[in-house]
Write a protein that holds these residues in place. Structure first.
Motif, PDB file in Angstrom:
ATOM      1  N   LEU A   1       0.829  -1.209   0.000  1.00  0.00           N
ATOM      2  CA  LEU A   1       0.000   0.000   0.000  1.00  0.00           C
ATOM      3  C   LEU A   1       0.860   1.254   0.000  1.00  0.00           C
ATOM      4  N   HIS A   2       0.465   2.206  -0.816  1.00  0.00           N
ATOM      5  CA  HIS A   2       1.126   3.510  -0.819  1.00  0.00           C
ATOM      6  C   HIS A   2       0.974   4.148   0.561  1.00  0.00           C
ATOM      7  N   PRO A   3       1.995   4.860   1.050  1.00  0.00           N
ATOM      8  CA  PRO A   3       1.912   5.487   2.377  1.00  0.00           C
ATOM      9  C   PRO A   3       0.661   6.348   2.557  1.00  0.00           C
ATOM     10  N   ALA A   4       0.200   6.966   1.487  1.00  0.00           N
ATOM     11  CA  ALA A   4      -0.991   7.819   1.594  1.00  0.00           C
ATOM     12  C   ALA A   4      -2.217   7.007   1.986  1.00  0.00           C
ATOM     13  N   LEU A   5      -2.243   5.708   1.650  1.00  0.00           N
ATOM     14  CA  LEU A   5      -3.366   4.852   2.018  1.00  0.00           C
ATOM     15  C   LEU A   5      -3.335   4.542   3.506  1.00  0.00           C
ATOM     16  N   ALA A   6      -2.148   4.336   4.037  1.00  0.00           N
ATOM     17  CA  ALA A   6      -1.996   4.041   5.462  1.00  0.00           C
ATOM     18  C   ALA A   6      -2.465   5.224   6.304  1.00  0.00           C
ATOM     19  N   ALA A   7      -2.312   6.426   5.750  1.00  0.00           N
ATOM     20  CA  ALA A   7      -2.673   7.637   6.493  1.00  0.00           C
ATOM     21  C   ALA A   7      -4.180   7.905   6.494  1.00  0.00           C
ATOM     22  N   MET A   8      -4.944   7.118   5.722  1.00  0.00           N
ATOM     23  CA  MET A   8      -6.386   7.360   5.632  1.00  0.00           C
ATOM     24  C   MET A   8      -7.123   6.796   6.837  1.00  0.00           C
ATOM     25  N   ALA A   9      -8.284   7.395   7.119  1.00  0.00           N
ATOM     26  CA  ALA A   9      -9.093   6.924   8.245  1.00  0.00           C
ATOM     27  C   ALA A   9      -9.962   5.724   7.857  1.00  0.00           C
ATOM     28  N   ASP A  10     -10.007   5.384   6.554  1.00  0.00           N
ATOM     29  CA  ASP A  10     -10.902   4.330   6.070  1.00  0.00           C
ATOM     30  C   ASP A  10     -10.507   2.948   6.607  1.00  0.00           C
ATOM     31  N   PRO A  11     -11.441   2.002   6.594  1.00  0.00           N
ATOM     32  CA  PRO A  11     -11.115   0.628   7.012  1.00  0.00           C
ATOM     33  C   PRO A  11     -10.112   0.000   6.045  1.00  0.00           C
ATOM     34  N   PRO A  12      -9.363  -1.013   6.516  1.00  0.00           N
ATOM     35  CA  PRO A  12      -8.320  -1.640   5.697  1.00  0.00           C
ATOM     36  C   PRO A  12      -8.834  -2.145   4.347  1.00  0.00           C
ATOM     37  N   GLU A  13     -10.081  -2.643   4.326  1.00  0.00           N
ATOM     38  CA  GLU A  13     -10.621  -3.168   3.063  1.00  0.00           C
ATOM     39  C   GLU A  13     -10.680  -2.075   1.993  1.00  0.00           C
ATOM     40  N   THR A  14     -11.010  -0.856   2.428  1.00  0.00           N
ATOM     41  CA  THR A  14     -11.077   0.254   1.478  1.00  0.00           C
ATOM     42  C   THR A  14      -9.696   0.557   0.912  1.00  0.00           C
ATOM     43  N   ALA A  15      -8.678   0.509   1.784  1.00  0.00           N
ATOM     44  CA  ALA A  15      -7.314   0.772   1.327  1.00  0.00           C
ATOM     45  C   ALA A  15      -6.899  -0.261   0.279  1.00  0.00           C
ATOM     46  N   VAL A  16      -7.161  -1.540   0.555  1.00  0.00           N
ATOM     47  CA  VAL A  16      -6.796  -2.595  -0.398  1.00  0.00           C
ATOM     48  C   VAL A  16      -7.574  -2.421  -1.697  1.00  0.00           C
ATOM     49  N   HIS A  17      -8.855  -2.078  -1.575  1.00  0.00           N
ATOM     50  CA  HIS A  17      -9.668  -1.873  -2.777  1.00  0.00           C
ATOM     51  C   HIS A  17      -9.097  -0.751  -3.644  1.00  0.00           C
ATOM     52  N   LEU A  18      -8.713   0.359  -2.986  1.00  0.00           N
ATOM     53  CA  LEU A  18      -8.132   1.479  -3.740  1.00  0.00           C
ATOM     54  C   LEU A  18      -6.807   1.079  -4.393  1.00  0.00           C
ATOM     55  N   ALA A  19      -6.015   0.304  -3.666  1.00  0.00           N
ATOM     56  CA  ALA A  19      -4.728  -0.134  -4.213  1.00  0.00           C
ATOM     57  C   ALA A  19      -4.928  -1.057  -5.411  1.00  0.00           C
ATOM     58  N   LEU A  20      -6.019  -1.832  -5.393  1.00  0.00           N
ATOM     59  CA  LEU A  20      -6.279  -2.781  -6.482  1.00  0.00           C
ATOM     60  C   LEU A  20      -6.906  -2.123  -7.701  1.00  0.00           C
ATOM     61  N   THR A  21      -7.671  -1.058  -7.476  1.00  0.00           N
ATOM     62  CA  THR A  21      -8.465  -0.494  -8.571  1.00  0.00           C
ATOM     63  C   THR A  21      -8.173   0.977  -8.839  1.00  0.00           C
ATOM     64  N   GLY A  22      -7.290   1.584  -8.039  1.00  0.00           N
ATOM     65  CA  GLY A  22      -7.067   3.038  -8.149  1.00  0.00           C
ATOM     66  C   GLY A  22      -6.534   3.457  -9.510  1.00  0.00           C
ATOM     67  N   GLY A  23      -5.687   2.632 -10.098  1.00  0.00           N
ATOM     68  CA  GLY A  23      -5.194   2.928 -11.434  1.00  0.00           C
ATOM     69  C   GLY A  23      -4.114   3.973 -11.483  1.00  0.00           C
ATOM     70  N   GLU A  24      -3.364   3.964 -12.613  1.00  0.00           N
ATOM     71  CA  GLU A  24      -2.406   5.007 -12.926  1.00  0.00           C
ATOM     72  C   GLU A  24      -1.260   5.099 -11.929  1.00  0.00           C
ATOM     73  N   ASP A  25      -0.926   3.963 -11.297  1.00  0.00           N
ATOM     74  CA  ASP A  25       0.270   3.957 -10.457  1.00  0.00           C
ATOM     75  C   ASP A  25       1.540   3.827 -11.301  1.00  0.00           C
ATOM     76  N   PHE A  26       1.402   3.238 -12.497  1.00  0.00           N
ATOM     77  CA  PHE A  26       2.519   3.055 -13.420  1.00  0.00           C
ATOM     78  C   PHE A  26       3.678   2.267 -12.804  1.00  0.00           C
ATOM     79  N   GLU A  27       3.330   1.341 -11.898  1.00  0.00           N
ATOM     80  CA  GLU A  27       4.319   0.379 -11.431  1.00  0.00           C
ATOM     81  C   GLU A  27       4.329  -0.817 -12.390  1.00  0.00           C
ATOM     82  N   LEU A  28       5.271  -1.725 -12.190  1.00  0.00           N
ATOM     83  CA  LEU A  28       5.340  -2.932 -13.007  1.00  0.00           C
ATOM     84  C   LEU A  28       4.664  -4.090 -12.290  1.00  0.00           C
ATOM     85  N   CYS A  29       4.092  -4.994 -13.053  1.00  0.00           N
ATOM     86  CA  CYS A  29       3.559  -6.243 -12.526  1.00  0.00           C
ATOM     87  C   CYS A  29       4.073  -7.352 -13.432  1.00  0.00           C
ATOM     88  N   PHE A  30       4.723  -8.363 -12.851  1.00  0.00           N
ATOM     89  CA  PHE A  30       5.283  -9.419 -13.694  1.00  0.00           C
ATOM     90  C   PHE A  30       5.182 -10.775 -13.014  1.00  0.00           C
TER      91      PHE A  30
END
Lengths: 332, 332
Positions: free
Chosen positions: A245-274
């Motif tokens: 999770l991006h540090p900005a997600l850890a700083a959110m007040a939302d429940p952990p499930e929301t953070a994971v959901h955002l990390a999975l679907t937020g888009g435009e992170d431009f990281e690699l997946c292999f």
């Protein structure tokens, strides 16, 4: 052709034109003819090409980003497609549609950002086109690289591990803040405004022949893992706990499930997946992190079946909706 | 990102995506990876690249052209830049900005035209990007070809003859009619709507090593001859009597000077203009015309000095205003 758009000799963007062929830039190997003629000419063994169009009001808003950031981000997003096949960037051709209400200075600011992204990735501006539009600002970037042995989406095998670089969800957090009418925290804003295309990381991994298949995360991990699974006729199982999770997600007040959901679907992170054979990446992970100062995280594995599944913290496995971040768009 | 633009799984253009990777097309030499991955990969000795953005209301209007014609013309205009360096077309990457008020059918119709232009030139669709826009329709085409020995703008020598293919001014006549609120005659309309990029003609001439310098006529002969003159540090003298007028110009009621003026500045004829050593072209001109059914006309010569000059019917020589057809635009 509205009469008001006709112009006399030269055209208002002539100054910009001279700016495009910037003196003093280091020309990377492979550029035989640079900008200024009818075509640029590049040479190399396997020329990788991709194009990415960014439109004001759809991909960005000018209240969110400066013109220089818009130029940077649009170019970085396109360069990420070169990273996604482990290509060495050579350069880009950039088309700008400049709204009639703006001055040529907008084109100049955008171009500053284009050059900055190309500098980061090691490419040069090879050509382009600037025109007026009666609509929103449009930046279309065609990127050019050399990929002698490209790593494609298709090579995943059952049993492979799935890895990602960096952390996910930062850009999604920024977007959510802006859409809610608030200003994102600096870290989240930077994730959206200044993504670093992972071209060096991809080449490092490719040189060590670690990867069976590769994609960049532009639609969100859920969506891009779906592309990998579909391309190889396999299923991918992600571990909810493992998603970095991006540090900005850890700083959110939302429940952990929301953070994971955002990390999975937020888009435009431009990281690699292999995907990579079991055990191959672990041994090299410390060296990768030292070299690039970017995390490398195993997030799941390739299994028989189809689609993308997620194993949650309680051990349950459920299918993951494949919808990543969508702009009413398809890229191919 | 306006909330109305976010979409669920797949996206509305998924059908179009499948259409892009058309089955049954003949893949030209040099395509190692076609559409569908993060990048297309092409191989060849000297890859020529250019990009050309067409915007509704600036380069065309939908009252003038069908969607299929818009796709054709935008692609043909970009392919003309490959002809302008005597490259063999390999393909194109096409970005479409589809107005929010239109259906995906618009993208499908545009793509039909893109394919038709690529078929004419001998290339394939290598990739692209489709997105929504709140503004006018945008079609940006990046073309890709092989140019082992490109013919550039820079090679004109004092004493060379200047030649053009085809006839000039047809597209300008159509544009003038539309802007005056009338419907152009069929021949003029076809010149604007269905230009044929001169890729075969350029390669034929290049194989015979006839050309010292080459450009395509996209801004009007006056403007493009200026580019040739400037690129080589020479002057070009045109013969007013020699300019090959499009049949639609002959049919006009205007005085002859107006016809010549339109032929020189009308723009977007997408014919070739090249310089060649004295006497080299004459001998091969009949064979060229037989082979291509396209005229080949000597229109002037390269002299010492700078700029473009015109010798009129009474023998006087005057400097020619360099303003061709302008869309508030610069291409580089």
């Amino acid at each position: 052709v509205p009469p008001g758009l006709a112009l006399g000799p030269g055209g208002e963007f002539d100054l910009i034109r001279s700016f495009f062929g910037r003196d003093g830039s280091v020309v990377p190997p492979g550029v035989r003819v640079g900008p200024g003629d009818d075509c640029a000419i590049v040479v190399g063994d396997g020329i990788a090409l991709s194009t990415d169009m960014s439109v004001e009001g759809v991909h960005f808003r000018r209240e969110w980003l400066s013109a220089e950031e818009i130029g940077y981000r649009s170019t970085a997003a396109a360069l990420s497609d070169l990273a996604a096949v482990a290509a060495r960037p050579i350069g880009a051709l950039v088309s700008l549609g400049i709204p009639v209400g703006d001055t040529p200075e907008l084109a100049r600011q955008l171009t500053l950002g284009v050059h900055r992204a190309l500098d980061v990735a090691g490419g040069v501006l090879l050509g382009g086109d600037i025109t007026r539009t009666t609509g929103p600002l449009v930046v279309d970037v065609a990127v050019v690289g050399e990929a002698t042995v490209p790593v494609l989406r298709t090579g995943s095998r059952v049993g492979d591990e799935l890895w990602v670089t960096g952390t996910l969800g930062g850009a999604g957090v920024a977007l959510r803040a802006w859409l809610a009418g608030t200003e994102p925290a600096d870290q989240a804003r930077a994730a959206f405004a200044a993504p670093v295309p992972r071209v060096r990381e991809a080449r490092w991994l490719a040189e060590r022949e670690l990867m069976n298949a590769l994609i960049d995360i532009s639609d969100g991990l859920a969506g891009d893992a779906t592309h990998l699974a579909f391309a190889a006729g396999v299923a991918i199982e992600l571990e909810a706990d493992a998603i970095p999770l991006h540090p900005a997600l850890a700083a959110m007040a939302d429940p952990p499930e929301t953070a994971v959901h955002l990390a999975l679907t937020g888009g435009e992170d431009f990281e690699l997946c292999f995907s990579a054979p079991v055990g191959r990446v672990d041994a090299l992970e410390p060296e990768f992190v030292r070299e690039h100062a970017v995390a490398l995280t195993r997030v799941g594995r390739v299994v028989e079946g189809q689609g993308v599944w997620i194993r949650d913290t309680r051990g349950g496995v459920r299918p993951l909706a494949t919808a990543g971040y969508q702009h009413f768009e398809t890229s191919f």
